[in-house]
Design an enzyme around this catalytic site. Structure first.
Site, PDB file in Angstrom:
ATOM      1  N   TYR A   1       0.661  -1.242   0.273  1.00 45.34           N
ATOM      2  CA  TYR A   1       0.257   0.386  -0.027  1.00 45.34           C
ATOM      3  C   TYR A   1       0.622   1.457   0.161  1.00 45.34           C
ATOM      4  CZ  TYR A   1      -3.399   3.615   1.749  1.00 45.34           C
ATOM      5  OH  TYR A   1      -4.534   4.466   1.455  1.00 45.34           O
TER       6      TYR A   1
ATOM      7  N   GLU B   1      -3.295   7.321  -4.613  1.00 47.25           N
ATOM      8  CA  GLU B   1      -3.061   6.229  -4.307  1.00 47.25           C
ATOM      9  C   GLU B   1      -2.753   5.160  -4.938  1.00 47.25           C
ATOM     10  OE1 GLU B   1      -5.836   4.585  -0.584  1.00 47.25           O
ATOM     11  OE2 GLU B   1      -6.800   3.377  -2.475  1.00 47.25           O
TER      12      GLU B   1
END
Ligand code: GDP
Ligand code: MN
Length: 386
Positions: A101, A189
């Site tokens: 992530y 992201e």
């Protein structure tokens, strides 16, 4: 403004971030044609503005072009959390060894961009944040100094990323930060950023949110807006240059200025909360408040069926209350609302404005002097109609 996954990843590519070489399809035929170019396994991915598509069945692996076609036929038209899928991204399948992530967002509290990263990326970052927040590495960036090389190394090491990937990770993180800054993003992201079987890093999913207030200087990004999933009222508001957010109450609030709008919402709650009465919306009509704008705002407020009363709270500074009063009457005659309206005008030319309203003698229009009185009258009007 949210970008779709494919838009986000194509943007990442401009900043040197490696992404799968995919293309968008709108029909099963197109999906098959794209998949057959790749000649191997592909992923078929729904392009909708919601998270967790994977879990909702919007991301499917296909071994060949025929299967890609079948998956595309299933996914196109699918309803994912209230949004209908109109496009799918066909990406060449990645050989995923590890899901990372990596995101940059604005930390309002710190007044700085914040990098968040974890070796435990993939589908459930919110859950990870709840259950094991320590597994997410957080690092702020000084907006003046920018992102330093020592920081990318520090993050990679804190994440326990194998050293072999530090260089390419640093390059991706610097690209992501440039993307975040130069695109005026609120969020950039990558989830997941994967380590492939060949030992390469690849951004398999992307999500970028652009600051709406910066869209005027991001014409290329603004042009990518997809309005298909947007509520009608919010589209109308944007086109009229009105800031509008729908809420759950019954009192439609028509106010000039954001601070006054919030105060007005608070006041309806103060007097209405005990009876479960409150604001139906936040609305800042902006400067000027011309008849056209008042009419547009009135239509937007009334498009919400829960609204039982409209409360006007206008402070005339440069805006003149007599002009606003004219605007209100024009809008009234055009829109013909079937709910009562409480009107409070204060400031420049308030007495002229109030005279215009009272001369019109419209029984469903009630005037108020103070905001307290206006809020109480609006709450009473809602109660009467219940
Ligand atoms: P999201 O659920 O909306 O976040 O969609 P993602 O694009 O992140 O996909 C969800 C999951 O599908 C990923 O975490 C991966 O595990 C898997 N996935 C996505 N693309 C590929 C791929 O190319 N190959 C493989 N094997 N899995 C993939
Ligand atoms: Mn994802």
């Amino acid at each position: 403004m949210k970008l779709h996954e494919y838009q986000s990843k194509f943007l990442f590519r401009e900043f040197g971030i490696p992404i799968p070489n995919g293309q968008v399809a709108e029909t099963p035929d197109e999906a098959q044609a794209i998949a057959s170019q790749f000649g191997a396994a592909v992923v078929v991915k729904a392009q909708v503005h919601v998270g967790g598509r994977g879990k909702a069945g919007g991301v499917k692996l296909a071994r060949d072009a025929d299967e890609a076609r079948r998956h595309a036929a299933d996914i196109l038209g699918m309803d994912i959390k209230g949004l209908v899928v109109q496009q799918v991204l066909i990406d060449p399948g990645a050989d995923i060894q590890q899901e990372i992530y990596l995101a940059i967002t604005n930390d309002r509290g710190a007044g700085r961009p914040l990098i968040m990263s974890s070796m435990e990326g993939g589908m459930d970052i919110e859950e990870l944040n709840r259950s094991r927040p320590d597994a997410i590495i957080r690092e702020h960036i000084d907006p003046i100094l920018g992102l330093n090389d020592f920081q990318t190394t520090l993050i990679a090491s804190a994440m326990s990323m194998p050293r072999a990937h530090w260089r390419s990770f640093g390059k991706i993180l610097r690209g992501l930060y440039r993307c975040y800054i130069e695109s005026d993003a609120e969020l950039a992201e990558i989830n997941p950023l994967v380590i492939t079987g060949e030992g390469k890093l690849l951004a398999v999913d992307g999500k970028v949110i652009i600051d709406d207030n910066a869209l005027f200087r991001q014409p290329k990004l603004a042009a990518q807006r997809d309005t298909s999933g947007e509520p009608e009222s919010e589209r109308l508001a944007r086109e009229a240059g009105i800031t509008y957010i729908k809420l759950d109450g019954q009192i439609g609030c028509m106010v000039n200025g954001a601070g006054l709008a919030m105060t007005t919402m608070d006041m309806t709650k103060l007097y209405g909360d005990a009876d479960c009465i409150g604001p139906a919306n936040f609305l800042d009509i902006g400067g000027g408040a011309s008849p056209e704008q008042v009419a547009a705002a009135l239509r937007i407020i009334l498009s919400d069926e829960k609204v039982q009363c409209v409360l006007f709270n206008i402070f005339g500074g440069i805006t003149r209350c007599d002009e606003v009063a004219d605007g209100i009457l024009t809008a009234y005659n055009e829109v013909k609302p079937n709910v009562p309206m409480v009107i409070r005008l204060q400031g420049t030319n308030a007495s002229e404005g109030n005279a215009i309203i009272s001369q019109a003698q419209i029984p469903t229009i009630i005037s108020a002097d103070t905001l307290t009185q206006a809020a109480q009258l609006a709450v009473a009007a809602v109660k009467e109609r219940a």
